[in-house]
Design a protein around this motif. Structure first.
Motif, PDB file in Angstrom:
ATOM      1  N   UNK A 415     -36.750  49.393  29.296  1.00 18.71           N
ATOM      2  CA  UNK A 415     -37.075  48.272  30.181  1.00 18.71           C
ATOM      3  C   UNK A 415     -35.879  47.365  30.452  1.00 18.71           C
ATOM      4  N   UNK A 416     -34.716  47.699  29.893  1.00 17.56           N
ATOM      5  CA  UNK A 416     -33.523  46.882  30.120  1.00 17.56           C
ATOM      6  C   UNK A 416     -33.180  46.882  31.606  1.00 17.56           C
ATOM      7  N   UNK A 417     -32.983  45.675  32.154  1.00 18.53           N
ATOM      8  CA  UNK A 417     -32.684  45.529  33.585  1.00 18.53           C
ATOM      9  C   UNK A 417     -33.928  45.420  34.438  1.00 18.53           C
ATOM     10  N   UNK A 418     -35.089  45.785  33.867  1.00 21.50           N
ATOM     11  CA  UNK A 418     -36.346  45.702  34.626  1.00 21.50           C
ATOM     12  C   UNK A 418     -37.047  44.382  34.325  1.00 21.50           C
ATOM     13  N   UNK A 422     -35.982  37.525  27.651  1.00 19.91           N
ATOM     14  CA  UNK A 422     -37.020  36.738  26.981  1.00 19.91           C
ATOM     15  C   UNK A 422     -38.285  37.569  26.794  1.00 19.91           C
ATOM     16  N   UNK A 423     -38.650  38.334  27.831  1.00 20.76           N
ATOM     17  CA  UNK A 423     -39.826  39.199  27.713  1.00 20.76           C
ATOM     18  C   UNK A 423     -39.580  40.346  26.734  1.00 20.76           C
ATOM     19  N   UNK A 424     -38.329  40.833  26.705  1.00 18.80           N
ATOM     20  CA  UNK A 424     -37.997  41.877  25.735  1.00 18.80           C
ATOM     21  C   UNK A 424     -38.148  41.360  24.293  1.00 18.80           C
ATOM     22  N   UNK A 425     -37.803  40.078  24.114  1.00 20.66           N
ATOM     23  CA  UNK A 425     -37.948  39.494  22.780  1.00 20.66           C
ATOM     24  C   UNK A 425     -39.421  39.450  22.368  1.00 20.66           C
ATOM     25  N   UNK A 473     -31.227  31.842  21.052  1.00 20.52           N
ATOM     26  CA  UNK A 473     -31.700  33.078  20.417  1.00 20.52           C
ATOM     27  C   UNK A 473     -31.856  32.895  18.910  1.00 20.52           C
ATOM     28  N   UNK A 474     -30.941  32.117  18.329  1.00 13.88           N
ATOM     29  CA  UNK A 474     -31.021  31.888  16.893  1.00 13.88           C
ATOM     30  C   UNK A 474     -32.323  31.162  16.533  1.00 13.88           C
TER      31      UNK A 474
END
Length: 645
Positions: A415-418, A422-425, A473-474
């Motif tokens: 899903x990278x680039x899609x 934040x949603x990937x997290x 991110x931390x």
């Protein structure tokens, strides 16, 4: 007037003393000849005293004496009447045991029975000889017996440490404490060693080996000290109890209460023995508590064996046993101690890596106002690792976590680039939530940490490093860990509490329904019918209630087909007469197929409940036995009520 009031004995002390004196009227007296090692002359002294007592008119017989072919002891034994022993063949060897039935039938004033700590031959009525002696005492016959100090339960560990010889046969201190008299048979270590070398204890070759090992002079000095100290302690306790019944002019301190927390481990039994010694010295009430965490519900076989053995020792030594299921050992122990006004907590001293994870220090900090004693058991100098508390184990939980992280990482990679990072997290958080719901906190914490590191490495700039340029991110990563801990804590509590609630509700409903049914019963027949009806709901098996008949026990109520053999009938009769449990999973008549429990009231035993479970190993657990005891107690209360009517 105030002085007279202060000098009056405490009513409870008087009641206890009166009950003791009343029990003495029907029970024989017990005299123990105590020595610090074999060869000090216990059997010789017992026989010699027996001959003198017979000359004064006391009827004395020998139930069992082991002379070890010592000529002077043989001569004394021949001067007294001996009751034939019971002979049991075992692996081609003839084993002699006292014939309890013949002794009770003969009913002398006193019977001499050697070797109190002996383990009986397979097939005997009881597992241990002291249980046979208890039967004889209850029949009104006095018993004189012999015992070496190393066989006293609470001293087992200390003696083993000194002599480097494991001691398998022990006698509970609670039984020794019942003795009306302890006669110490003493000889100097030098005198005992001389007897050994002259072949008066062992044959010469064995005597030399014995002197070099167990009978080394330093060992004998230590054992002798144990023997004299134990006897002095025994006499002191008896004197203090007698003083309490005479006068209470002194300000007696409030009752001491000792708590001994144990965990499954090789030193649990030794800690219990130390707890008994402390309670005995202080004349205190003592409780053994075992808190099993949710993650330890299914203990490994060895740990389960350690725990069961330790609790059995606690029962023999007269402790009150409390078993908890909890998720915080330290908090549960502190809570129990404060609610029950515990004055002293005795715990094992943490060793090795366990120092970092042990709840001991949390208990020390939280148990304000309670004395803490740390017991250092030196039997095992090497610390025992506790795998659940140290590091990461390659188990199904961790493997499942790794697989889930791998799957979600692959999904995020596709899903990278899609979608945004934040949603990937959020997607990367999925394995953390799943593992937190399913497994323990340490697994959830590890999965959360690994998931964070992988996400940082693969999906956060700069890629393929663990560096962080955006500190937002931390903050999110910290949130990962917090979420994992909160979810896993709540899920752990739910997994633990819900089954406990179901189990408690089932037990309360069963006991409550039985109580109501018994309350509505108007005669013995209805009580027994209600009992058997509710007992049959416990689980698959056959059940029966017995009472005394003209020639033995008779069945009053039953569930299932009961093929009562002569052996099972004799066990039921023994339970009815003695008011103690027997049969399967007990130390008394353990060869039976059934488990027999007395319906025992304050004044009499009304009957016996027999349990023949289809799955006895599961149904005869310690927790279940407590339920069966409650059922029997309710039945006894109901029978006493209808008897009064």
């Amino acid at each position: 007037m105030e002085r007279e009031e202060n000098e009056r004995p405490d009513p409870q002390d008087l009641l206890t003393f009166a009950e003791y004196e009343e029990s003495k009227k029907s029970r024989g007296s017990l005299i123990i000849y105590l020595g610090y090692a074999a060869g000090v002359g216990k059997t010789y002294s017992m026989l010699s005293d027996g001959i003198h007592a017979r000359e004064e008119g006391t009827e004395i017989v020998i139930g069992y004496v082991e002379t070890h072919n010592r000529p002077e002891t043989d001569v004394l034994a021949e001067r007294l009447e001996a009751i034939s022993c019971w002979i049991q063949q075992y692996r081609g060897i003839s084993l002699r045991e006292p014939d309890v039935d013949l002794i009770i039938q003969r009913k002398p004033d006193v019977v001499l029975i050697d070797e109190l700590a002996h383990t009986n031959a397979p097939g005997s009525r009881h597992t241990y000889r002291y249980q046979d002696i208890e039967d004889i005492l209850q029949a009104g016959i006095s018993v004189w017996t012999t015992l070496n100090i190393q066989h006293i339960e609470s001293l087992n560990e200390k003696v083993s440490l000194i002599t480097k010889v494991p001691i398998k046969e022990t006698v509970p201190d609670t039984f020794v404490a019942k003795a009306d008299e302890i006669r110490v048979i003493d000889i100097s270590p030098e005198g005992l060693i001389k007897r050994l070398l002259e072949g008066k204890v062992y044959v010469p070759d064995l005597a030399v080996q014995a002197v070099n090992r167990f009978f080394a002079k330093e060992n004998l000095l230590a054992l002798r000290q144990f023997s004299l100290r134990y006897t002095a302690q025994y006499s002191d306790i008896r004197m203090m109890r007698l003083i309490k019944t005479k006068s209470s002019s002194d300000n007696w301190p409030a009752s001491e209460r000792i708590l001994v927390p144990i965990r499954p481990g090789p030193n649990a039994e030794n800690l219990i023995r130390a707890g008994y010694r402390l309670a005995y010295r202080l004349d205190a009430e003592w409780t053994v508590i075992s808190v099993i965490e949710e993650k330890d519900t299914d203990l490994p076989p060895q740990e389960e064996k350690w725990l069961i053995s330790a609790l059995d020792t606690a029962r023999r030594l007269g402790a009150t046993i409390i078993r908890y299921r909890g998720d915080d050992v330290a908090a549960d122990i502190i809570r129990y101690a404060k609610r029950n006004h515990i004055t002293t907590i005795l715990m094992g001293k943490p060793k090795g890596f366990n120092v970092l994870f042990s709840p001991v220090y949390r208990i020390i900090r939280g148990a304000r106002g309670i004395d803490i004693i740390l017991n250092d058991s030196r039997e095992n100098d090497k610390p025992i690792p506790i795998p659940r508390q140290i590091g990461v184990r390659i188990k199904e939980e961790y493997i499942s976590g790794v697989i889930l992280i791998g799957i979600i990482t692959c999904v995020n990679y596709l899903l990278t680039g899609i979608i945004s990072s934040d949603n990937q997290m959020i997607i990367q958080l999925i394995p953390v939530i799943i593992i937190s719901l399913l497994f323990r906190r340490d697994v959830a914490l590890v999965v959360a940490t690994v998931s964070i590191l992988i996400f940082d490495f693969a999906f956060v700039l700069p890629y393929y490093t663990f560096a962080i340029t955006d500190w937002e991110y931390f903050i999110s990563f910290v949130g990962y860990v917090v979420i994992a801990l909160i979810i896993s804590t709540l899920a752990t509590r739910l997994r633990h509490i819900v089954p406990q609630i179901w189990k408690s509700e089932a037990q309360i409903e069963a006991i409550g329904t039985l109580s109501q049914a018994l309350a509505d019963s108007t005669d013995r027949k209805e009580v027994f019918s209600s009992l058997i009806e509710h007992i049959s709901r416990i689980g698959p098996g056959r059940y029966a209630i017995f009472t005394a008949g003209k020639t033995g026990v008779v069945i009053l109520a039953q569930h299932g087909d009961i093929d009562l053999t002569e052996k099972e009938s004799s066990i039921a009769w023994w339970v009815l007469v003695h008011g103690q449990s027997a049969g399967r999973s007990t130390d008394t008549l353990a060869g039976g197929d059934g488990y027999f429990l007395p319906i025992k009231g304050n004044q009499q035993t009304f009957g016996v409940i027999g349990f023949w479970f289809d799955n006895p190993e599961e149904m005869l657990s310690a927790d279940n036995k407590e339920i069966y005891d409650s059922i029997a107690s309710l039945g006894a209360l109901a029978l006493e009520r209808v008897k009064i009517k």
